[in-house]
Design a protein around this motif. Structure first.
Motif, PDB file in Angstrom:
ATOM      1  N   ASN A  63       0.810  -1.219   0.000  1.00 41.83           N
ATOM      2  CA  ASN A  63       0.000   0.000   0.000  1.00 41.83           C
ATOM      3  C   ASN A  63       0.850   1.278   0.000  1.00 41.83           C
ATOM      4  O   ASN A  63       0.512   2.258   0.657  1.00 41.83           O
ATOM      5  CB  ASN A  63      -0.904  -0.023   1.254  1.00 41.83           C
ATOM      6  N   ASP A  66      -0.838   4.878  -1.203  1.00 41.60           N
ATOM      7  CA  ASP A  66      -1.717   5.535  -0.241  1.00 41.60           C
ATOM      8  C   ASP A  66      -0.900   6.102   0.919  1.00 41.60           C
ATOM      9  O   ASP A  66      -1.087   7.248   1.326  1.00 41.60           O
ATOM     10  CB  ASP A  66      -2.748   4.518   0.272  1.00 41.60           C
ATOM     11  N   ARG A  70      -0.642  10.152   1.791  1.00 44.10           N
ATOM     12  CA  ARG A  70      -1.073  10.678   3.101  1.00 44.10           C
ATOM     13  C   ARG A  70       0.096  11.339   3.841  1.00 44.10           C
ATOM     14  O   ARG A  70      -0.050  12.386   4.460  1.00 44.10           O
ATOM     15  CB  ARG A  70      -1.641   9.556   3.972  1.00 44.10           C
TER      16      ARG A  70
END
Ligand SMILES: Nc1ncnc2c1ncn2[C@@H]1O[C@H](COP(=O)(O)OP(=O)(O)OP(=O)(O)O)[C@@H](O)[C@H]1O
Ligand SMILES: CC(=O)N[C@H]1[C@@H]2OC[C@@H](O2)[C@@H](O)[C@@H]1O[C@H](C)C(=O)O
Length: 372
Positions: A63, A66, A70
């Motif tokens: 991941n 993402d 962020r």
């Protein structure tokens, strides 16, 4: 719009480097002749979670997109906070600043694969600060076949070159890098290897402290000569410039692989030997590439490590070793000032890479603009 030419402008430089200690900020004025002057500085330490999130993005993992996006937003908020801190300390409005030069946070550096990645949401920083942001300083040099690093040698040349002596400017951050400023010779610059990165990693692993203050823990141990010799056998140290490196090579995993080849060594002796590794790899680079150097001026957090500075002086008895404060720039200001100067160079559309240093096929304008 036509840019006014005959006035002093102010820029902010933001540097969050490979040590992951936090963000250094500098307010730099540039006069009409292109002379820089630091007016103020500020620092914001990274919260522990930010530091961990950056470290967790270094190796391949789940991941990543993402997590990187962020984290880029969180970094932009920290960058905006340190900008606000700097402006309020000087009682200046955002409109007093022409642009912010933001390095961003390196999470991967892979010039052999044609990319380097610095994250930080520059659009969000422009939104939060109300100031034009210039970022992504490295990609264009890579696009022209260079390493995209180190970039500060051009700034070192601009502010530190001297007709009176041959100098080396040495930055000891997470990674160490140097610039050779010799009279009548081209500027040379390259990454030497690990600066504080392995010292910090080993210190955190064993003591929980984020760094070994003044190198005191290292000084309490003794040299493990076979380990030093083995670490110095890393092929990176023998590569000719242009060369650059990062956490991608010199991380705790690299160190642990090396330690596994030795019998058990006391933790303080490992710390001492890592300090010698930093000093020897730098001194070997100076012996090999800058033998005519009279003075070495050190900047970056490593300049505050007394044991490291003594080890370097011992290994380089012919050279005078001082901090860049002797040249008017305190050790923690140099890199952030360089990124303010890179933002100014972008605004002049002036090339700011040194092709001899990075290996690029020619001079290029560096950076990308995110208008306020
Ligand atoms: N008093 C001190 N004693 C020993 N080491 C110190 C001291 N102060 C700072 N340092 C070292 O300096 C590091 C921070 O240096 P700096 O801010 O120059 O790194 P950076 O900008 O992140 O790195 P890079 O130049 O690689 O991008 C700390 O992580 C620590 O290792
Ligand atoms: C990819 C990257 O972030 N490189 C940094 C790192 O930190 C020190 C050394 O390695 C240097 O090459 C560079 O930073 C400085 C600011 C530079 O580009 O000159």
């Amino acid at each position: 719009m036509e840019r006014p030419k005959q006035m002093t402008e102010r820029y902010i430089g933001l540097m969050s480097g490979t040590s992951l200690d936090g963000v250094d900020a500098v307010l730099l004025s540039m006069d009409a002749q292109g002379r820089p002057c630091v007016e103020a500085d500020s620092f914001l330490a990274f919260p522990l979670e930010i530091r961990q999130q950056v470290l967790q993005l270094q190796p391949v993992g789940d991941n990543e997109l993402d997590r990187a996006a962020r984290l880029g937003n969180e970094l932009a908020r920290l960058y905006a906070e340190v900008v606000a801190q700097l402006l309020s300390g000087q009682q200046l409005p955002p409109s007093a600043i022409t642009a912010i030069g933001c390095h961003g946070q390196t999470i991967r550096h892979a010039p052999h694969a044609g990319y380097t990645l610095q994250i930080g949401n520059h659009a969000l920083l422009a939104e939060l600060s109300g100031i034009d942001v210039i970022g992504d300083f490295r990609s264009r040099d890579l696009a022209a076949g260079g390493h995209g690093a180190p970039l500060v040698p051009a700034f070192h040349q601009h502010v530190f070159a001297s007709d009176a002596e041959n100098r080396v400017i040495l930055n000891i951050g997470g990674i160490s890098n140097l610039t050779r400023l010799s009279r009548g010779a081209p500027v040379i610059g390259f990454d030497c290897g690990p600066g504080n990165m392995l010292l910090d990693a080993w210190c955190q692993h064993h003591t929980g402290a984020s760094f070994d203050a003044n190198g005191e823990w290292a000084a309490s141990g003794k040299l493990h000569a076979p380990l030093l010799q083995q670490l110095l056998n890393e092929p990176f140290f023998r590569l000719p410039p242009p060369k650059s490196t990062g956490r991608d090579l010199f991380d705790l995993a690299w160190l642990q692989t090396q330690l596994a080849l030795q019998p058990a060594i006391a933790a303080a002796d490992v710390q001492h030997t890592l300090l010698q590794l930093t000093a020897h790899s730098i001194a070997d680079a100076i012996d090999r590439h800058c033998p005519d150097t009279a003075s070495v001026y050190v900047c970056g957090g490593g300049a505050l490590n007394g044991a490291l500075m003594r080890a370097l002086q011992q290994r380089l008895p012919q050279q005078v070793i001082r901090s860049t404060a002797a040249l008017g720039l305190p050790v923690h200001q140099v890199e952030a000032a360089a990124f303010a100067w890179l933002a100014w160079s972008f605004c002049q559309r002036q090339p700011a890479n040194l092709p001899d240093v990075t290996g690029a096929s020619g001079p290029r304008v560096l950076g990308a603009l995110y208008p306020r």
